[in-house]
Every structure is written in C-alpha cells, then in structure tokens.
Design a protein around this motif. Structure first.
Motif, short mmCIF file in Angstrom:
data_model
loop_
_atom_site.label_atom_id
_atom_site.label_comp_id
_atom_site.label_asym_id
_atom_site.label_seq_id
_atom_site.Cartn_x
_atom_site.Cartn_y
_atom_site.Cartn_z
N TYR A 168 0.82 -1.21 0.00
CA TYR A 168 0.00 0.00 0.00
C TYR A 168 0.85 1.26 0.00
CZ TYR A 168 -2.84 3.85 1.51
OH TYR A 168 -3.42 5.08 1.58
N TRP A 169 1.78 1.38 0.96
CA TRP A 169 2.49 2.66 1.07
C TRP A 169 3.45 2.88 -0.09
CZ3 TRP A 169 7.69 3.30 1.24
CH2 TRP A 169 8.49 2.28 1.74
N GLN A 172 1.26 4.03 -2.88
CA GLN A 172 0.83 5.40 -2.63
C GLN A 172 1.90 6.39 -3.09
OE1 GLN A 172 -2.27 6.23 -0.63
NE2 GLN A 172 -1.89 8.12 -1.72
#
Length: 231
Positions: A168-169, A172
C-alpha cells in the motif's frame, strides 16, 4: 469441496457479478471524454450543491473500479481533474487508486496464489527473490514505469509474499508522480472551451509531460539501477 474453496468460489462469483452489472448497465459508456465534456456544466452544478456526496461517490466508485480491474480508470482520473479541479481530484485519486490496488492485490492473493504458485513456482520465486534483494524499491520501480500495466502489477504482487502494508504505502508513493501528471492534463482539458484552445500553452505543456514522463522515468530508474550495481 472444502469450506475455504466454497468461500473462494463465492467471492469469485461475486466479483464476476459486479463486473457483469457494470457492463450490463452500460456504465462503461459514460467513461468517455466526449460524454464527460458534454456533461461538465451539469456535473459542476451538482458538485457545487452536494460537494461531499459527489466526492464520496467518486472516491468509492474509483476504489471499486480499480479493485475489480474494470476499464476506465485513466478516463476517470482525467474527468475527475476536469470536473472537480486538480487538488480535490489529486487527494481522491491518490488514495482511492492505492486502496483499490491493495484490494485487487488482496483478491488475487486470496483467490489465485495457491493455484498459480503450484504451477508456476519457478517464476514467482524469481519475483520473490527480487523483492527480497531490493525490498520496497522493487515495487517502487514498477510503479514509476507507466509501460507496466497498472492492473498487472496488482495481480502479480498478489501472488508474491510482499506484505500488504508495504504494497500500500509503496504504491501510494510510487503512483503519485504519474497521478500528478495525468491529473494536470485532465485539469487543462477541463478548461478547454473550443478546439482552438488545444493549442494553449498549458494544454501543450501537459501533453508534453504525458509523453516525457515515461521516458524520463525509465532513464532515471536505469541510472539508479546502474549506480546500485556499481556500488
């Protein structure tokens, strides 16, 4: 048939049903620049009256589109910038695309990883080795190169051992530069009043960025890789 297999089958049927509803209702026909441009005034009136509701609908709709690998995410990004403005669209698209990508990764991991790994373990072992050697930078590099299909990264990473939090990060951060470039182009198109406006400096610069960004990214990442190898 085991209970886990039944759950996977039910989830797969649910995903296919949602995709069938999307196409059955003809929702994909609304994801064209022509339709969005023709509806711009109506939409902006609605947005002015119900700002929070419109942003929420756009946010969750974008997540669903990415999570289910439905077509139209690029057009939805351009449209969001054209209709909402650059900064609201950036906030929504940046988080919605990363959350949707993580859900797509999770779906691939839950539904397909065991089957695919049993058949193609030698290929996935190479990807796992790359992740082990380069860590998050491996995914970060993939996210920065637009030539690699967005949905393919989500599916392939779902078959690996990468932690979802890391996925996810990194997504992102890695998708942010490309998102900025595309939304800037969308915001410029939203200001287009006539065909003659296509020659305005802002739109020409945005199109130039769309063309230069993949080439510049590939060049920069190649230099970084070479520096790492030399070190």
């Amino acid at each position: 048939m085991t209970r886990q297999t039944l759950r996977k089958l039910a989830l797969a049927v649910g995903v296919l049903a949602l995709a069938a509803i999307f196409f059955g209702l003809g929702l994909h026909r609304y994801l064209t620049l022509e339709y969005i441009k023709s509806s711009q005034q109506t939409f902006q009136t609605l947005y002015a009256s119900h700002t929070a509701a419109v942003l929420a609908a756009y946010f969750f709709g974008y997540i669903a589109m990415v999570a289910l690998n439905l077509p139209g995410a690029l057009v939805a990004s351009l449209a969001g910038a054209a209709l909402l403005g650059f900064w609201p669209a950036l906030l929504v698209v940046s988080f919605a695309s990363s959350i949707g990508a993580t859900l797509a990764c999770l779906l691939a991991r839950y539904l397909f990883r065991d089957v695919v790994r049993n058949r193609f373990s030698h290929l996935l072992d190479r990807v796992d080795k790359g992740i082990a050697e380069e860590g998050a930078f491996y995914l970060f590099t993939m996210r920065l190169i637009p030539a690699i299909p967005f949905f393919a990264i989500n599916l392939v990473m779902g078959l690996t051992k990468m932690r979802l939090v890391t996925f996810y990060w990194v997504s992102q951060l890695g998708m942010l530069p490309g998102t900025v470039v595309y939304l800037n182009a969308g915001a410029q198109l939203g200001q287009l009043e006539s065909l003659s406006g296509i020659l305005s400096p802002g739109i020409l610069a945005s199109f130039a960025l769309l063309g230069i960004f993949p080439l510049a990214t590939k060049k920069i990442m190649g230099m970084v890789k070479k520096k790492q190898t030399d070190a």
